[in-house]
Design a protein around this motif. Sequence first.
Motif, mmCIF file in Angstrom:
data_model
loop_
_atom_site.group_PDB
_atom_site.id
_atom_site.type_symbol
_atom_site.label_atom_id
_atom_site.label_comp_id
_atom_site.label_asym_id
_atom_site.label_seq_id
_atom_site.Cartn_x
_atom_site.Cartn_y
_atom_site.Cartn_z
ATOM 1 N N GLU A 25 -8.230 4.053 6.848
ATOM 2 C CA GLU A 25 -7.071 4.327 5.997
ATOM 3 C C GLU A 25 -7.442 5.013 4.692
ATOM 4 O OE1 GLU A 25 -6.003 0.057 5.474
ATOM 5 O OE2 GLU A 25 -5.925 0.578 3.330
ATOM 6 N N TRP A 62 0.932 8.353 -2.243
ATOM 7 C CA TRP A 62 -0.479 8.443 -2.620
ATOM 8 C C TRP A 62 -1.046 9.705 -2.015
ATOM 9 C CZ3 TRP A 62 -3.953 7.387 -5.922
ATOM 10 C CH2 TRP A 62 -5.322 7.419 -5.618
ATOM 11 N N TRP A 119 2.551 4.958 4.369
ATOM 12 C CA TRP A 119 3.203 4.032 3.457
ATOM 13 C C TRP A 119 3.705 4.825 2.247
ATOM 14 C CZ3 TRP A 119 -2.154 2.458 4.567
ATOM 15 C CH2 TRP A 119 -2.260 1.482 5.565
ATOM 16 N N SER A 145 -3.231 0.658 -3.812
ATOM 17 C CA SER A 145 -2.396 -0.511 -4.097
ATOM 18 C C SER A 145 -2.813 -1.025 -5.469
ATOM 19 C CB SER A 145 -2.583 -1.590 -3.032
ATOM 20 O OG SER A 145 -3.913 -2.032 -3.023
ATOM 21 N N SER A 188 -5.677 4.654 1.071
ATOM 22 C CA SER A 188 -4.547 3.938 0.474
ATOM 23 C C SER A 188 -4.754 3.611 -0.992
ATOM 24 C CB SER A 188 -4.282 2.647 1.240
ATOM 25 O OG SER A 188 -5.303 1.723 0.978
ATOM 26 N N LYS A 201 0.821 -1.211 0.000
ATOM 27 C CA LYS A 201 0.000 0.000 0.000
ATOM 28 C C LYS A 201 0.853 1.259 0.000
ATOM 29 C CE LYS A 201 -3.845 -2.038 2.466
ATOM 30 N NZ LYS A 201 -4.457 -2.240 3.770
#
Length: 709
Positions: free
Chosen positions: A242, A194, A174, A246, A244, A163
């Motif tokens: 979160e 991100w 992350w 991915s 995120s 992530k």
Amino acid sequence: MKLSPFLIFAWLCLRTTTHATTARDSLRPGEMLNNSSILTSAQKKFSLKFATIEIPNTSLNTYLVIDRANTTGNVDWIGNRNDPLAYNSCALTLNHSGALIITRHNGDSIVLYSPAEATNRTIATLLDSGNFVLKEIDGNGSTKNVLWQSFDHPEFVLLPGMKLGVNKKSGMSWLVKASISRAKPASGSFTLEWEPREGQLVIKRQGQVYWASGLLRNKRFEHIPEEVQLMYEYNIVSNEEEESFSYTTPNGVSQWVLFHNGQLKDTTRGSEIARADTCYGYNTDGGCQRWEQPTCRKKSDQRDMKKSIRVHFAAAVASLVIVITSIGIFYIILRRRKSALKDNTTRTENKMLKLVALDRYAVSKHHCEVKKRSDSRVFSYASIIAMTNRFSVENKLGEGGFGLVYKGKLPTGEDVAIKRLSKGSRQGVIEFKNELNLISQLQHMNVIQILGCCIHGEERMLIYEYMANKSLDFFLFDRTRKMLLDWKRRFNIIEGIAQGLLYLHKYSRLKVVHRDLKASNILLDENMNPKISDFGTARIFSPQESEINTERIVGTYGYMSPEYVTRGIFSIKSDVYSFGVLILEIVSGGRTNSFYSGERQCNLIGHAWELWQQGKGLELVDPTIRDSCIEDQALRCIHVGLLCAEDNAVDRPTISDIINMLTSEYAPFPLPRRPAFYSRRMPNEECRCTKGSECYSVNGLSISNVVAR
Ligand code: AMP
């Protein structure tokens, strides 16, 4: 060419010092991994081990790494990139308190994880995703908790499932950090992150955004080449826990590496995702971001600096300064030349974008990087190249007034049609702008839908929904193919066009006159449903406007109303006239301009009128469909066609009247009068038609302004 990671990163060339004894995938409390052992994931996809990296003049060059099993150099994760170890002095231990520690003989340990409360029920396992996971387990061996995992600590590689973003509960962020140089894996200045507020990926250098992916539309980021993204499925999470990003790939094999210079590549496929290394702060191509210019120094600063320079840089180094200055000047000249070339291209493209600038499109960048406020999107040239297989001949669908039309395939698998404007066509540029502006605001099942555009250098393209059965003329005027258009289909096509016109004239947000309605501008989908296309010459009318007078007459002979051809006046009734001609073509299966009946009638309308007058209307019906023809409907269509073709615009029905007449037996049907461009006897007429040729009679009036299409 698929680049080998060896060529890209010298330090990826690892010398593994390990020799596996028995393959295992986990460490249990009290167990350790040293430089003569190895952990291998269950399906032997990844391994965890100590490896040395050949860094000149240093003995501290051993790292705990996760890499692809049975390959060399594909490092996916490093546990101690900023804290290298001495050769032969290290081990990874899972101790009885649940701590995961890299220990070394002479020096501090590196603690990867230390639990708040000691626990002996733990296991650290290397998974086939490349994730090394430390779990707390219960008495049955089932997972209670994930205590730590390497995926929470990405280094310079983003693997499928890893992530980017932030865990709002733990505050953990992350991000991927590039290495410092080709030779050293220590953290460098570029990061891949991100940006949840914008919903985009960014590459930063020391906090400064160098590159941004642009927004995610239709599952694709704007500034990542479309063809590169074909493989990826993105997962965006935005909830209380979160924010995120991915990604995954169908086979799970991928490795996004952020290189020391800001390049982001998928090294398993050798494809470039982003080139932050080409972002210089003033350019905006490929997702590059402009930087804020630094504020000027104060005069006092400059004075102090000059003074200090006088003191510390003395005559002894003057020669050195001269050399440096010369190199600097040479470098600046080179850079300026390069950027002048680039600016030139940018200016041309910006000019084009300004030309097509629409209210609904705020043009912000060149290369089609247009912030959109509509559903239409801007395609990158690279994606068009990929979609059309480099405009291959096999993908060619046809050719119209605008230029060539190609078939293309979106990454989603959806087919599209791409109109490529002929280069250097002034007429085409105007039509391009008009079509894009107008059609993107229309949405009706009988009006072609535009999906987007592309501007690249001198290239301009429009992307439409794909119509599997090309255009109406392709079927109607072909001896064999016309048989596929039985009466039911033909009536359905007439009705569909009428509905599309009703929308354009009355119900869309704009009042649109098409001005070039004809069989080749009616496209057919896989079920032979019609859609009106080609809005290059269409005009928007204000609600108050009923007609417009123009000197620039555009249209197609045979379909243009008399008042338009002779006086340049067009209105919704000009479209009605063209529609009348089209109805007669659909019923008869013949072209308006190719009718030839004895000596006198030389156009379709005249021919239809003659037959109607003699009570032989049904003789007009295409012989190939006489069996399937519903006579009453066919006669109604001919009647409506003749009403539409009346000489005087006010006598022609509106499109709502037409729909009424076509569909209701009880609708009032006025008798048609003699149509335009018809005279019973034409001894002195200039009716120069021969079979198959264009034919019109305008009673001596000039039509020199007509732009034939
Ligand atoms: P045009 O420039 O609109 O006259 O198009 C030229 C030819 O390209 C048409 O006659 C069709 O055969 C083909 N064509 C145009 N648009 C499409 C589309 N959206 N889908 C399929 N074929 C198309």
